[in-house]
Write a protein that holds these residues in place. Structure first.
Motif, mmCIF file in Angstrom:
data_model
loop_
_atom_site.group_PDB
_atom_site.id
_atom_site.type_symbol
_atom_site.label_atom_id
_atom_site.label_comp_id
_atom_site.label_asym_id
_atom_site.label_seq_id
_atom_site.Cartn_x
_atom_site.Cartn_y
_atom_site.Cartn_z
ATOM 1 N N PHE B 99 86.754 34.684 -26.666
ATOM 2 C CA PHE B 99 85.814 35.558 -27.689
ATOM 3 C C PHE B 99 85.901 37.064 -27.352
ATOM 4 N N GLN B 100 85.599 37.811 -28.292
ATOM 5 C CA GLN B 100 85.431 39.262 -28.004
ATOM 6 C C GLN B 100 84.552 39.727 -26.976
ATOM 7 N N VAL B 101 83.315 39.021 -27.018
ATOM 8 C CA VAL B 101 82.170 39.389 -26.002
ATOM 9 C C VAL B 101 82.213 38.066 -25.296
ATOM 10 N N PRO B 102 82.739 38.171 -23.978
ATOM 11 C CA PRO B 102 82.634 37.041 -23.335
ATOM 12 C C PRO B 102 81.521 36.147 -23.235
#
Lengths: 363, 255
Positions: B99-102
């Protein structure tokens, strides 16, 4: 079907994964011995001690079950009293229909499990706050249904019959043994769950359900299983509460105060740990015995303690031991060990930990 | 798994398609986020996706990984229709996602985080899952932090963990969303080296990234999106010099 692992350039066998060490082995053995020794308590202690311990074990069952739901499955239920009340009233119902009292107490948790199976499709489609409120509504609805049923004593309550033939000391001992047996079975069930890979899947669901799914975890059946287990456990607690006190009223056995107790025990002890709820239950039990006569001040004190923990020690008492001492009593975790025997990244020797704790935001 | 020509320029034989979206559209109410997008990645191929913010890149990845359903279109994986398949089953078949934001499991250790992917996504037994975890942790430079709780990690290590977890699922295709975002150049270079290694070992890669000079170190092909459509698709050099792309993206981004 997938391709083979990317092999790192210097893949050696320098690391091993271990789940137990000297502490967990000693502590596990100690707990097993303690559990077995507890069966002998009725032979050596006065009846009121036996009855008190029965109350403690019931609280412990509740704490462990609520922790399993909220701490491992991320399902913050405000309605487990539905199963507590259902377990108690199923016992009443069964004894009214000719089932032996202790057999009824043992069967009631099964019936509560069936109730959980029936309710699951309804409540498990809710998430977060909706789930909390939904479970509470279910509990209130059940309380009303029972209160309207004259056969179950209506709103005035019902007594557990069929025990008058047994001498009181023996009756309390029986209830104690049954409670102890249920408590130990449920504790073992949770340990088995955590030993299995299901344990990490459940915790993953708790922390981030979408991320868990993206890693191949089928969330629905796991949440279902946990919900049913908690239903069985809370049903047992309800039936045993009845066996311990012999009389119940729908307003109290289905009361939301049960959830407050569970929340207090689990949050103070340590949400999402095995040891936390046990500590929380013992602490709550001690507070209750010492200060319950203080009435309103006792409740205010409990509230203040809960708030203080939420603010200053959100991960509970057990986090003090587990963080500072890296202590774990049961072999339910995973430890990556270097061949040299040192543990990877345990606070003191994290090789590059903390060097990059820059801003948490991403673009 | 199979050897793949690097740089699938026009004329060279393309490797068999592993994951493909055909005519994918996605709308949220009145907002059309994807419009008839055709997208494919071949076996062992590394494809980069660029485009301005709001171009629909992340939505495309969501639709491919199954966390969102397309409003129209089909998704095929190894020639099978997986349009209706839930994300966990796509992962088990071999579509990994970072994901883009972990999204680390903050209450668990780094090792336990990775073990979830190895046990469930890759479906490995206990000992095999352990071995896989050790390999992935070493590949991603996390072995030394394995017993730390994930909520104690900084951004770089969270990004590495996000990559490690999806690698542990033994993906045939790895979908990466701005894995280099927010990192310093040196930190990004480390991640690139890891991803390059994964790519060279035959895993197909679909990688969204704003930092184009990072991206082109790894990818064989570049796809540029704008306003929910694919506006260019080809070898990186060709796409980056495309006038439409420059206008839509690079010109505005100023890089």
């Amino acid at each position: 079907m997938s391709i083979t692992a990317p092999t790192p350039p210097a893949a050696g066998h320098a690391w091993t994964i271990s789940r137990s060490d000297r502490t967990t082995r000693a502590a596990s053995a100690g707990l097993v011995v303690l559990g077995l020794l507890l069966f002998a308590v009725p032979f050596g202690f006065r009846t009121n001690v036996v009855q008190q311990l029965t109350s403690l074990f019931i609280l412990l069952i509740l704490a462990v079950m609520w922790n399993a739901l909220a701490g491992y499955g991320g399902m913050v239920s405000v309605g487990q009293q539905a199963f507590i009340g259902f377990g108690a009233y199923t016992t009443i119902f069964l004894t009214q229909h000719g089932v032996t009292t202790y057999l009824a107490v043992a069967l009631a948790p099964v019936a509560s499990g069936v109730l959980a199976v029936a309710l699951a499709p309804l409540v498990l489609r809710l998430r977060g706050g909706q789930f909390a409120v939904g479970t509470w509504v279910v509990a209130e609805a059940l309380a009303l249904l029972v209160a309207l049923d004259k056969g179950l004593g209506g709103g005035t309550g019902a007594s557990l019959r069929g025990l008058s033939g047994i001498e009181p000391d023996l009756r309390r001992a029986f209830t104690y043994w049954l409670t102890l047996a249920f408590m130990l079975s449920l504790l073992v069930a949770v340990v088995v769950l955590l030993r299995h890979r299901t344990g990490i899947a459940l915790q993953a669901i708790r922390d981030d359900e979408d991320a868990a799914a993206s890693l191949g975890v089928r969330t629905a059946p796991l949440k279902f299983g946990l919900y049913v287990l908690a239903g069985i456990g809370c049903g047992a607690a309800g039936a045993l509460t009845l066996a311990n006190s012999l009389f119940i009223q729908p307003q109290s056995i289905f009361g939301v105060q049960w959830t407050a107790y569970m929340l207090f025990m689990v949050l103070v002890g340590g949400l999402g740990t095995f040891e936390g709820p046990v500590i929380g239950a013992v602490l709550y039990f001690a507070l209750q015995n010492q200060f319950a006569e203080q009435g309103a001040w006792y409740l205010i004190g409990l509230g203040a303690i809960a708030v203080a923990f939420a603010l200053f020690l959100p991960r509970g008492l057990w986090s003090l031991a587990s963080d500072r001492l890296n202590l774990r009593l049961l072999p339910v975790g995973y430890n990556l060990l270097h061949r040299t025997g040192r543990s990877a990244g345990s606070s003191a020797q994290a090789p590059d930990g903390g060097t990059s704790s820059r801003g948490e935001s991403t673009s | 798994m199979s050897t793949v020509p690097t740089g699938t320029a026009a004329g060279t034989v393309r490797a068999p398609t592993v994951l493909a979206g055909r005519g994918l559209s996605k709308r949220f109410g009145d907002l059309q986020v994807l419009t008839e997008v055709d997208f494919s990645v071949g076996a062992g191929e590394a494809v980069g996706i660029v485009g301005p913010n709001g171009a629909g890149k992340t939505t495309l990845l969501n639709v491919l990984s199954g966390s969102q359903r397309p409003s129209a279109g089909r998704i095929e994986f190894n020639d099978q229709d997986i349009t209706g398949l839930r994300p966990e089953l796509r992962c088990r078949r071999g579509i990994g996602r970072a994901f883009q934001v972990p999204k680390p499991f903050t209450g668990m250790t780094v090792l336990e985080n990775v073990l979830v992917g190895a046990s469930y996504g890759a479906g490995l037994g206990r000992q095999a899952a352990y071995r896989r975890c050790v390999e992935v942790l070493e590949t991603c430079g996390l072995a030394g932090l394995a017993n730390r709780r994930a909520d104690s990690l900084g951004l770089l290590h969270r990004k590495r963990l996000e990559l490690a977890r999806s690698l542990a699922t033994a993906p045939q295709v790895l979908l990466l969303d701005e894995i280099g975002g927010g990192l310093t150049d040196a930190e990004a270079d480390e991640l690139v080296a890891t991803i390059k290694l994964v790519s060279e070992q035959g895993t197909s890669i679909v990688w969204i990234e704003h930092i184009v000079h990072v991206l082109i170190q790894v990818v064989d092909r570049l796809v540029c999106m704008d306003a929910g459509r694919v506006i260019a698709d080809g070898p990186p050099g060709t796409v980056l010099s495309d006038a439409v792309v420059v206008d839509a993206y690079l010109g505005r981004a100023g890089s």
